[in-house]
Each structure stands twice: as structure tokens, then as C-alpha cells.
Motif scaffolding. Structure first.
Motif: not given
Lengths: 354, 354
Positions: A73-89
DNA sequence: CTGTTAGCGCGTTCAT
DNA sequence: ATGAACGCGCTAACAG
């Protein structure tokens, strides 16, 4: 690694599987372990990237990873993704007057355009949007009620990289986009349309807004048609549709009633149509009624509502917002929506009567 | 460090000062460099922590850091903070029917309660909230229109650590809190109140909601009072306040008009009062009118609106939501709001007439 | 008592 | 297909 051997779970990055808490959210590392691949591979598979130049991940691996992710049931952690990519979707809609149908239409259009892109619109109803936006970021932000003295705040935000779209009549783009939709001339068009076949035109307007362009357009148009301004033809109401209904009844009960009504919003115009029909009048024949705003409801009702307004406003606004969110790094500009007349059944085009 | 000596800026963590882009957002490291202290010190100063046992940072250093931060316009990156702490300083309000005054009242109350805590409420207007919440997290989430078949999704979210507050009449807490506010009995109270001094009680209701508890309460109360159900006393309207106004006029123009009106919402009741006054009736004397919902507008108008509803609903809801957001880790439970009668001017308590 | 060092969290992405 | 270096703010542990 400095971990104490017996305590450190190997693949999980060390989050507290050891502690009493149940595993909260599965991480990419757990998925990698489960699938027997590296985190990089998992990332590539799940984010669908690396299509840049040839495949790069074999079909077998892809499905192994997909299965593992599903199982956990994995869902990517948006905070981590945002930090890396600078995008929040995420896009933020800063809207005052959430009760206004205009705001709802904005939301609806953005929602519809954003969903297929995997972008979530979030609504900010805080009057103090400038402060909030300083810390909470989004891929693009729409701000609907900007004052002229907000300009400094806007510039600052833009400088920090916030992609801003601002709804304002006269501000110039400066690192942010400006959406413009000037009411005045359009409203004069509306009154002018009525004046082509009527000499007794009343105005239905919200009591508090009589200094605004929508009412001014009425007095202006009456004046330039060389007609006298009749105080008793100004029907001000409290902003509710019940108020508009009641005021219309009053106008039409005058000893010398108007033969046409210019309502400063489509919603007031709808109420006016209901009221006129209640009095047994045939709308479009006995009485002409026109609104302002070009809302979809007006187009769909019977009789269809004549109105003035911008064309395709909400969808194009949504389109631009999402363009910006996706990062097409064009220079900011002005998106101007000229207003048009929509002469429909409630105030049709007629052969001119003198 | 493996950095190439001549290229790596020392204090900035290496983001593209080298590149052509202007420095986007200042980081904590830049502030530290500017103030001549370590990042740890900056963090302690700006987040005000380490107040656990005495100060810990000298006043001189504090002001040096503050100045540096101001000079650079530093704002902490929420994504980074969220990743580290697991807190977003955000609550999400998932609201369907944003046009409903009820939703606006929720927003307003939460806004007011959240601001002093540095928490930003974000509104989610997506029907598909369950999916959105799987990836976008917040410190607490309120969901207003849960169906019974959403239970599985709720459980899953709760298990992942999402703090949920759910508005539902019958669901039981299961890792999430349940807000409950049952209309039926309260509505019967309202009709019963009118029936104490009236025998001819009409009902003003939205056409689509005639299977709901608010209308059922009317038929129930009439029946248990031993009175006949009169079809012509049911005034259904289209949900707009103009519609409510028009329908009230119709009801009061009947050959044998009602002496009291039970409106299934406060907003309809307000329209009904306007309509009755328009017909020259004295509300509270010639005719009793009661609403449902206990909105603040009703309390403040003249005549003040009699109504039924929960007490203090919005503020207590906001309070609980923020409690959860701040992480008081109590077990989830039910927050029940019993309904009360507010007999105000539009339908006052009277000596009983038989 | 004041300040620093160092490493973590988690998804992304470059180089191997 | 992988290893490992990021990003940025937080905070336990430690040094003056």
C-alpha cells in the motif's frame, strides 16, 4: 553505518519498526526490499520517468515493483518529493467571497482541468494570503482579490519563485501573470442593448455596490442615450436572491413601470425573471431582462438569459494556471477577457422601435 | 565531503548560486552564515524550541540571528520541515457543497481558531477526497460528507496515521473521530413549538429533500398532534431564497392560510419572514415562523429568528480539529451535538391557546 | 550555560 | 539496474 548491529533493521532506513508504533507509512525503501531491487529502480518505475531515452527498466522488474508497492500500500511521501523536486503537485486558489458563485465556478473549472494532470487544487480562504504563501508553496497560485497596495507582497512572492496569477483590472504583470476582465464597457453594452427597443429601463443593483462600474454603466448609458435618470427605476436590494425578487416586484408594480430591467448580476436577473413571470408578464416580449456575468445557469434556463460577460473565462483561467503549474517557463503576461453581448430569449434582438 | 574545491560554495549547501538563476529562497544555512553561527543555533532561535529548561541561547545571539533572517527574508521551507517533523502546520477541510452557508461557517470557525496557532486551513473541494488524502497529508482532516461505503477508505487513512474527523450521523469511531449532530428530534421540537399555539402549520421545504429527516419531522409532529395532514400546506421550493420567498407568498395567499410556518432551513425562514412582512403581516404575532440550523444570521436579524439547532457547533468542531492537529494523542471518540430550541421573536413562547 | 557537530528523513537523479 | 549524493530543517549528543 554506526548502527548497533542487532537493533538496526536493514532495509527500512531505520524508522521505528523497533518501537511500539505500528509501521505507519511504507517507504520507498520497503518497497525496494520487498521487490528485491534498489530504491532508484522503484522510483523510476513508480514515477514513470526515465522514458527520456529508451526503456531502462525491464517489464519483469516493472511488474515486480508494482506488485510490491500494491502489497504494501505504498504511497509516495509528498513532502519528501516536494523537497527534492520543488514541485508539490498542488495549486492554490486564494479566494475571498467563497459564497460567490464566481468563486465556485473558478474552483470547478480548475478542478476539472487539474484532475487528469494529477494536480490537486487547494483553496485558501484566508484574507491574509500573502503571509500564508510566504511559507506554503504550490506549483501555481491564483489570487482573486488583490488590492493595489498588495503589489509589494506580490513582487516579493514572485521573486522567491512563486508562480502567481492575479485577478486585477489595472495592475501590470511583474513576475506574475495578470488576469483581466473589465466590466464597465460590457455593462454599457448591456444597457445599450435594452435601450435599442426600450425607453423605460430600470436597474436592479446591490445596495452596497452603487459606486461600482456595473451601476455606473447604467447611469452612463441612460445619460448618453439622452434619457432622463429616474430615481424610482433604481431598485437596490440586499444581495440575496429573495431581495432581488422582492425588489423586482416593487419595480414592476410602479404606476409607470419599466419595460426593461438591467440587473447587475445574472443571479439577480434570474430572480427578476421569476418575479416578472409571477406577475403574469411574458419575459422577452412584455418585458426585457438582461444580466451581467455570462454564467452557465443563465444559458441553460428557460427563457434563456440575455447577459454580457467574458467568453470562456473559467476554462481559460484554469488552463493558464495549470500551464504555469507545469512549469512552461514563459514570461508572465496579461490574459485579457473582453466582454461580449449574448442576446438570448430574455431580451432578444428586435426590430428597432422608436 | 567529496566536493570539487573551487566550485562548492561553503555555507549554502551547494544549491545553484553558481548557476544563472538568482538565489531563490534563502535557506537556514545562509542565515547561519550571515549571522556567523551554526544552523542549529538558527533553528533553535527561529523555532523557539529548546525552551524545555531555561533559555539556552543568549540574547545577543538571538538578535543577531533574527536580524540576519530578516535581512535575507528567510522563511523556513515547509516541505523540509514537514519531512523532518511529520507536521505540516496545515489542516484540511474536505467540504462538498461549498456554496452551503454551513460550509462557510465551518471554514470561518476553523480559520479563527487556527490562525493564532500558526496553522493554515486548506479547503479541499474534491469529491474524491479519499484519493487525495492518501498522498497529501495534513495535521488533521475534517471530512463533511461521508457515505457509509467510505468506511474502508477511512480506516485505511486512519491506519496510516491521518488524523480524521468525520461528520456522520451513525458511523462509529474507528481510529477517527466522529462528529454527530442529529436533526430529526430537534426538528420535531420546532414543529411542536409551533403546534403549541397554532393549529395551521405549513412547511417550507426544498423539493429534493422531502425524504429527509427535516421534512419527515413535520409530518410526524403533525400526526402525533392528531391534526390532519394538509397537502396544500406543503410549500416546496427550488432551494434558492427567491424560491422560498415566492413559495411563502403562495402559502400565505391560500384561501385558508396557515398561521405558522416551519421552514427546513434558517435561510428559507429568513425569506419567509421577508415575504410575510411584504404582505403586511406582523411576524411573531400574526404569523409564527421557525427555521432549522441555528445560524448566527438568524440570531442577529430583526425580528430575531426562532430556530432549532446544535449549540456552539462550529466553534467546538474547530476546537476539536485543532486539538487533534496539535497531536493531543487521545483516543478518538464521538462528539455529539444535541439540538435545542431557540424560541426567539419570530415564534415566541406564548400562553397556550387551545 | 551557550553553541556546535553530525546525521537523519525519503524520494529523486546523476554517474557508474 | 544500482550506489550514493543530494535538499533543508530538526534535534540528540557533545564540547567549550
Amino acid at each position: 553505518m554506526v548502527a548497533v548491529e542487532g537493533l538496526q533493521p536493514v532495509h527500512t532506513g531505520g524508522i521505528m519498526k523497533v518501537s511500539n508504533r505500528v509501521a505507519l507509512r511504507p517507504t520507498i525503501r520497503m518497497v525496494a526490499a520487498e521487490a528485491g531491487v534498489s530504491t532508484a529502480t522503484v522510483s523510476y518505475v513508480l514515477s514513470g520517468r526515465r522514458g527520456d531515452s529508451g526503456p531502462g527498466v525491464s517489464d519483469a522488474t516493472v511488474s515486480r515493483v508494482r506488485n510490491a508497492a500494491d502489497r504494501l500500500g505504498y504511497q509516495p511521501n509528498q513532502a519528501a518529493r516536494a523537497m527534492r523536486t520543488g514541485r508539490t503537485n498542488t495549486v492554490i486558489l486564494s479566494l475571498t467571497m467563497l459564497s460567490d458563485p464566481w468563486a465556485l465556478a473558478v474552483i470547478e473549472a480548475v478542478q476539472r482541468a487539474a484532475a487528469p494532470l494529477g494536480i490537486t487544487p487547494m483553496i485558501l480562504a484566508d484574507a491574509d494570503w500573502a503571509t500564508v504563501l510566504q511559507t506554503h508553496s504550490a506549483d501555481a497560485v491564483f489570487v482573486d482579490a488583490v488590492q493595489s497596495d498588495d503589489k509589494k507582497a506580490l513582487l516579493q512572492l514572485a521573486e522567491r519563485g512563486t508562480k502567481l496569477l492575479v485577478f486585477h483590472e489595472s495592475m501590470e504583470p511583474a513576475g506574475f501573470d495578470v488576469i483581466r476582465s473589465i466590466a464597465g464597457p460590457g455593462c454599457e453594452l448591456a444597457v445599450g442593448h435594452l435601450l435599442r427597443s426600450n425607453r423605460k429601463v430600470a436597474c436592479l443593483t446591490v445596495a452596497g455596490a452603487m459606486a461600482g462600474p456595473r451601476f455606473t454603466a447604467y447611469t452612463e448609458a441612460i445619460r448618453s442615450a439622452g434619457l432622463p435618470f429616474r430615481e424610482e427605476y433604481v431598485g437596490d436590494f440586499d444581495g440575496t436572491s429573495a431581495g432581488a425578487y422582492a425588489t423586482t416586484i416593487r419595480l414592476l408594480s410602479l404606476a409607470d413601470p419599466p419595460t426593461a430591467i438591467y440587473a447587475t448580476t445574472d443571479y439577480a436577473a434570474v430572480s427578476a425573471i421569476n418575479a416578472a413571470q409571477r406577475l403574469g408578464l411574458k419575459v422577452g416580449t412584455d418585458i426585457d431582462i438582461i444580466g451581467v456575468g455570462n454564467t452557465v445557469e443563465g444559458e441553460r434556463m428557460t427563457p434563456s438569459l440575455s447577459t454580457v460577460g467574458p467568453v470562456d473565462f473559467f476554462d481559460r483561467l484554469a488552463g493558464l494556471l495549470l500551464d504555469r503549474a507545469l512549469g512552461a517557463d514563459e514570461d508572465p503576461g496579461v490574459l485579457d477577457f473582453p466582454w461580449q453581448l449574448f442576446a438570448r430569449e430574455s431580451a432578444p434582438l428586435k426590430s428597432i422601435t422608436p
